[in-house]
Design an enzyme around this catalytic site. Structure first.
Site, mmCIF file in Angstrom:
data_model
loop_
_atom_site.group_PDB
_atom_site.id
_atom_site.type_symbol
_atom_site.label_atom_id
_atom_site.label_comp_id
_atom_site.label_asym_id
_atom_site.label_seq_id
_atom_site.Cartn_x
_atom_site.Cartn_y
_atom_site.Cartn_z
ATOM 1 N N LYS A 14 0.826 -1.215 0.000
ATOM 2 C CA LYS A 14 0.000 0.000 0.000
ATOM 3 C C LYS A 14 0.858 1.263 0.000
ATOM 4 O O LYS A 14 0.622 2.184 -0.766
ATOM 5 C CB LYS A 14 -0.940 0.021 1.219
ATOM 6 C CG LYS A 14 -1.837 -1.201 1.337
ATOM 7 C CD LYS A 14 -2.749 -1.126 2.553
ATOM 8 C CE LYS A 14 -2.041 -1.156 3.897
ATOM 9 N NZ LYS A 14 -1.430 -2.453 4.251
ATOM 10 N N ARG A 89 -9.171 0.567 9.349
ATOM 11 C CA ARG A 89 -8.695 -0.782 9.674
ATOM 12 C C ARG A 89 -9.656 -1.520 10.579
ATOM 13 O O ARG A 89 -9.375 -2.659 10.957
ATOM 14 C CB ARG A 89 -7.370 -0.645 10.417
ATOM 15 C CG ARG A 89 -6.158 -1.150 9.667
ATOM 16 C CD ARG A 89 -4.949 -0.800 10.526
ATOM 17 N NE ARG A 89 -3.828 -1.620 10.239
ATOM 18 C CZ ARG A 89 -2.790 -1.247 9.473
ATOM 19 N NH1 ARG A 89 -2.772 -0.063 8.905
ATOM 20 N NH2 ARG A 89 -1.783 -2.051 9.304
ATOM 21 N N ARG A 134 12.177 -1.016 11.363
ATOM 22 C CA ARG A 134 10.852 -1.099 11.993
ATOM 23 C C ARG A 134 10.795 -2.302 12.914
ATOM 24 O O ARG A 134 10.910 -3.440 12.469
ATOM 25 C CB ARG A 134 9.763 -1.217 10.919
ATOM 26 C CG ARG A 134 9.308 0.117 10.398
ATOM 27 C CD ARG A 134 8.201 -0.019 9.382
ATOM 28 N NE ARG A 134 7.007 -0.698 9.894
ATOM 29 C CZ ARG A 134 5.842 -0.712 9.249
ATOM 30 N NH1 ARG A 134 5.725 -0.086 8.097
ATOM 31 N NH2 ARG A 134 4.805 -1.347 9.762
ATOM 32 N N ARG A 146 0.209 -9.519 13.559
ATOM 33 C CA ARG A 146 -0.429 -8.472 12.738
ATOM 34 C C ARG A 146 -1.340 -9.084 11.685
ATOM 35 O O ARG A 146 -2.412 -8.554 11.393
ATOM 36 C CB ARG A 146 0.641 -7.594 12.073
ATOM 37 C CG ARG A 146 1.243 -6.601 13.044
ATOM 38 C CD ARG A 146 2.629 -6.172 12.644
ATOM 39 N NE ARG A 146 2.689 -5.476 11.383
ATOM 40 C CZ ARG A 146 3.789 -5.384 10.640
ATOM 41 N NH1 ARG A 146 4.922 -5.971 11.041
ATOM 42 N NH2 ARG A 146 3.778 -4.712 9.525
HETATM 43 P P1 ADP Z 1 1.538 -2.357 7.929
HETATM 44 O O1 ADP Z 1 0.308 -2.222 7.092
HETATM 45 O O2 ADP Z 1 2.749 -2.757 7.136
HETATM 46 O O3 ADP Z 1 1.353 -3.164 9.165
HETATM 47 P P2 ADP Z 1 1.337 0.405 8.831
HETATM 48 O O4 ADP Z 1 2.451 1.335 8.688
HETATM 49 O O5 ADP Z 1 0.083 0.683 8.049
HETATM 50 O O6 ADP Z 1 1.968 -0.974 8.448
HETATM 51 O O7 ADP Z 1 0.912 0.242 10.363
HETATM 52 C C1 ADP Z 1 1.847 -0.055 11.359
HETATM 53 C C2 ADP Z 1 1.140 -0.187 12.710
HETATM 54 O O8 ADP Z 1 0.524 1.083 13.044
HETATM 55 C C3 ADP Z 1 -0.036 -1.173 12.760
HETATM 56 O O9 ADP Z 1 0.398 -2.497 13.011
HETATM 57 C C4 ADP Z 1 -0.852 -0.591 13.924
HETATM 58 O O10 ADP Z 1 -0.278 -0.889 15.170
HETATM 59 C C5 ADP Z 1 -0.698 0.908 13.716
HETATM 60 N N1 ADP Z 1 -1.792 1.425 12.864
HETATM 61 C C6 ADP Z 1 -1.655 1.948 11.613
HETATM 62 N N2 ADP Z 1 -2.855 2.325 11.132
HETATM 63 C C7 ADP Z 1 -3.774 2.026 12.100
HETATM 64 C C8 ADP Z 1 -5.172 2.153 12.196
HETATM 65 N N3 ADP Z 1 -5.907 2.660 11.205
HETATM 66 N N4 ADP Z 1 -5.784 1.739 13.342
HETATM 67 C C9 ADP Z 1 -5.083 1.236 14.346
HETATM 68 N N5 ADP Z 1 -3.751 1.074 14.320
HETATM 69 C C10 ADP Z 1 -3.090 1.457 13.211
#
Ligand code: ADP
Length: 190
Positions: A14, A89, A134, A146
């Site tokens: 994404k 999410r 990360r 996750r």
């Molecule tokens: P990925 O999709 O690779 O897991 P992201 O950068 O989108 O990575 O998200 C990393 C972390 O940030 C998630 O595992 C979560 O803990 C938090 N996070 C991101 N977006 C949300 C969201 N919309 N709601 C809750 N937690 C979020």
């Protein structure tokens, strides 16, 4: 106004694809993961708190995530549209996004889902973890956690948009370029 939700599990691509497409379509890229990581880098109170969830592969609670997204969205009143990446999410976040956009007289144009199988995702995330620094990508248990959270809490958001006739799935396995090409045609057609 194009409001595109780019959807898919962790590691689906994404962020990579958003970065390649936003300029071309003059869209604003809103990634909740990036916003949390910026807060962590800047050692804000929000960042310190969010990190405790992120490092364990858990979602950051809805109320704070929604307020933060709304705050960022409000900073771009003249945008031609947005790519929402990593948001919504949860079902509560999806309902909140509809409300935020409806209040502004607009709505979600489409949800585009990048579809990638779990084993490919684990391979990609471990590879990213080797170079990105990360913490949530460095450990296979956290990655699998996750993916489990994704299946339980995030995958149902797809049905929410399917019910509105707005979901478009794309194969997320292939070269980055070929997937960008497919996304470009799809976005142009919206
Ligand atoms: P990925 O999709 O690779 O897991 P992201 O950068 O989108 O990575 O998200 C990393 C972390 O940030 C998630 O595992 C979560 O803990 C938090 N996070 C991101 N977006 C949300 C969201 N919309 N709601 C809750 N937690 C979020």
């Amino acid at each position: 106004m194009k409001n595109i939700v780019l959807f898919g599990p962790p590691g689906a691509g994404k962020g990579t694809q958003s970065a390649l497409l936003v300029d071309e379509f003059a869209l604003v890229h809103l990634s909740t993961g990036d916003i949390f990581r910026r807060n962590i880098r800047e050692a804000t109170e929000l960042g310190r708190w969010a990190k405790s969830f992120m490092d364990q592969g858990q979602l950051v609670p809805d109320d704070v995530t929604i307020a933060m997204l709304k705050d960022e969205w409000t900073k771009h009143p003249d945008a031609a549209g947005f790519i929402f990446d990593g948001f919504p999410r949860t079902s509560a976040q999806a309902a909140a996004l509809d409300e935020i956009l409806a209040d502004a007289g607009t709505g979600v144009t489409a949800m585009i889902g990048l579809e990638v199988d779990d084993e490919e995702l684990v391979t990609r995330l471990l590879a990213r973890g080797a170079t990105s620094g990360r913490a949530d990508d460095a450990n296979e248990d956290v990655i699998r956690q996750r993916l489990a959270v994704y299946t339980r809490e995030t995958a149902p958001v797809q049905s929410y948009y399917e019910a509105q006739g707005k979901y478009r799935g794309l194969n997320g396995v292939g070269s980055i370029e070929s997937i960008t090409d497919e996304l470009r045609s799809l976005i142009q057609s919206l």
